[in-house]
Design an enzyme around this catalytic site. Sequence first.
Site, short mmCIF file in Angstrom:
data_model
loop_
_atom_site.label_atom_id
_atom_site.label_comp_id
_atom_site.label_asym_id
_atom_site.label_seq_id
_atom_site.Cartn_x
_atom_site.Cartn_y
_atom_site.Cartn_z
N ASN A 170 0.79 -1.67 0.26
CA ASN A 170 -0.04 -0.22 0.02
C ASN A 170 0.71 1.02 0.34
O ASN A 170 0.35 2.41 -0.64
CB ASN A 170 -0.74 -0.37 1.15
CG ASN A 170 -0.44 -0.34 2.73
OD1 ASN A 170 0.72 -0.61 2.64
ND2 ASN A 170 -1.45 -0.52 3.32
N GLU A 266 3.64 -5.27 12.46
CA GLU A 266 2.68 -3.89 12.16
C GLU A 266 1.53 -5.26 11.68
O GLU A 266 2.41 -5.11 10.74
CB GLU A 266 3.33 -3.22 12.47
CG GLU A 266 1.95 -1.38 12.57
CD GLU A 266 1.03 -1.25 11.21
OE1 GLU A 266 0.46 -1.76 10.64
OE2 GLU A 266 1.74 -1.01 10.12
N CYS A 301 -3.94 -0.44 6.80
CA CYS A 301 -4.41 -1.20 8.15
C CYS A 301 -4.72 -0.29 9.55
O CYS A 301 -5.23 -1.07 10.12
CB CYS A 301 -2.39 -1.43 8.82
SG CYS A 301 -0.93 -0.73 9.14
N GLU A 480 6.76 1.51 16.56
CA GLU A 480 7.30 2.03 15.43
C GLU A 480 7.33 3.67 15.02
O GLU A 480 6.51 3.68 16.36
CB GLU A 480 6.98 1.53 14.46
CG GLU A 480 7.42 -0.14 14.63
CD GLU A 480 7.19 -0.59 12.94
OE1 GLU A 480 8.01 -1.09 12.36
OE2 GLU A 480 5.26 -0.33 12.21
#
Length: 500
Positions: A170, A266, A301, A480
Site C-alpha cells: 500500500n 505491525e 491497516c 514504530e
Amino acid sequence: MSTDAIVLPDSGDLSPYVKGILPRSSGLFWAGQWQGGSGQTIPTFNPSTGELLAEVNAAAAAEVGAAVASAKAAFAAWADTPPLQRGALLREAARRVRQHARELALLDAANCGNPVRAMQMDAEIAATQLDYFAGLVLEIKGETIPTANGALNYTLREPLGPVARIFPFNHPFMFAAGKIAAPLAAGNTVVIKPPEQAPLSTIRLMEILDGLFPPGVLNCVTGGRETGAALSAHPDVAAVALIGSVGAGKAVLRSAADTMKHTLLELGGKNAMVIYPDADLRSAAEGAVRGMNFTWCGQSCGSTSRLYVHRSIHDEFMQSVARELAQKHRPGIATHSDTTMGAMASRAQYERALHYIQAGIEDGATLFTGGSAAREAHLQAGLFVEPTIFTDVRPNMRIAREEIFGPVLSVFSWEDEDQLFADVNAIELGLTASVWTTSLNTGLRAAKRIQAGYLWINECSIHIPGAPFGGYKQSGVGREESKEELLEFTQLKNVHVKLR
C-alpha cells in the site's frame, strides 16, 4: 546507477512518463552490487490499466542466503561506525528521497494503484523518518545502576545484527525508505523485501541509494511468499520486522521460533471510529471519510472501517457522510494528477473487496452507497471498486469482524455506552481508533476503555513523528515511528565492575 532526478509535469496525465522512470535493475542487490537472478521471475502490473510493467527477479533460497551473508559480513564494521557518521548517511538518504519524490510517487501510482498526488506525501513521510532516526543516533545509550561501594554497574545498548524488513503493497517506497532508518541508525545491517505486487519503486529507490552505504549494509531481495519465508527463517537473520496481515505475522513468529529471533510486527486492523451525539458533526463526517482511507481504496491497516454512530444523530450524520464522500472520492486512473481514489493493488485484493461486499448483502446489512466494481467505461481494464458503505451492520456479520483491506465501511448504531465498548473491543484486533466528541471527559473516558494502541480524539489518520505506533492484541508486537522503534533493534547488556 544515476541519481539525477527526472523532471515531470506538475499536473495532468502522467502515464506517458512511466516507462521512462522504470528501474533498470530487476531486484536483487547485495554486497554493494546488482546481482543476476536464478532465472525465476514474477510479473508486475499497473492495476489501473492491466498493463504489464516489468518482470522482476524472484529470489530463491540461495539468493536470499547470499544477501544475508552480505549483511552479516558488513555488520561488525557498520556497528563500529561512529553514530554521527551513520546519521549523516541517513540524512543524505533523506535528501535523495526528497529529490526524487515525484518520480517515486509516479512509479508507485503506476505499480500499486494509489493516486500519484497522494503518493508524493509518502516521500516526505519517508524522508522525515530518515531524518528523525538520524537525529536519535546519540540516544542509543545505557544507564549506570547504583551499587554498594567499590563497584560500577552499567548497561550498554548494542545492535542485533542483520535485520530483515518485509513490507506490504500500500505504501511501497515510503516503507522501503522509512523502515530502514531505525535499524541502520542503531548499527544493524538490513535486507529488505518489497511486496511482490508492487516492487518497482523499492528497486528504483535502491538504485537511487546505490553507493551511499558501505557494501552489505543495505541489501534487497525481491520475490513472493517463498522469498519472504526464506528470509525470515534464515539462521543468520537476527530480527524480522514485518508490516502485513495477521496471518503473515503468525508465519513470521513461527519461522522465528527456531532461532529465537527478535520480531517487530505491525499487523492488521479492524479499527473503530465512535461518534458521540455532541460531536461537531461536520468535522466528524469529514473524519469518517478520511479515516476510512478511501484515497488508498481502504488498503490501510489503520483505516477506521467500523463506524459507530449514536442513534440520535445517525440519519443526519450519514447524509453528511454521503455528501462528503461524493465530493471527495470516486475511482480514477492513479497516474492522473487529479485522481483522488485509485485502484486496488492486485486482482486478489479486487476480488476480496467484491467478495466482502457480497457477504455484507447476504448477511443482511443495508447497502447505503457503492457496492460494485466501477462502472465507467474508461476504468474497465483496471481493478476499481466503488467506495462502499453499509449501514444496519450487526456485530456478528463478516464485514463487522474481518479485515477487508478494501473500500468498505461498516456503520453501526449505538445508544448504551457500556455495550458500545463491549462491541468495539469484541474482536481480536486493536491497532487504531478514533473518538469524536466536544467533551474532554467523554473523549478521555473512551480512550481509556478502547483496546487499541493508537487513538485519536477529534482527529484520525495522522501520524506524529516520535509518537509510538503499534497495536494491541493480534494487531502487532512492538512500536514504530518513535524512539521505541530504535530500541527495538538493540539488545541490552549489563556490565558489573568490581573496583579495587
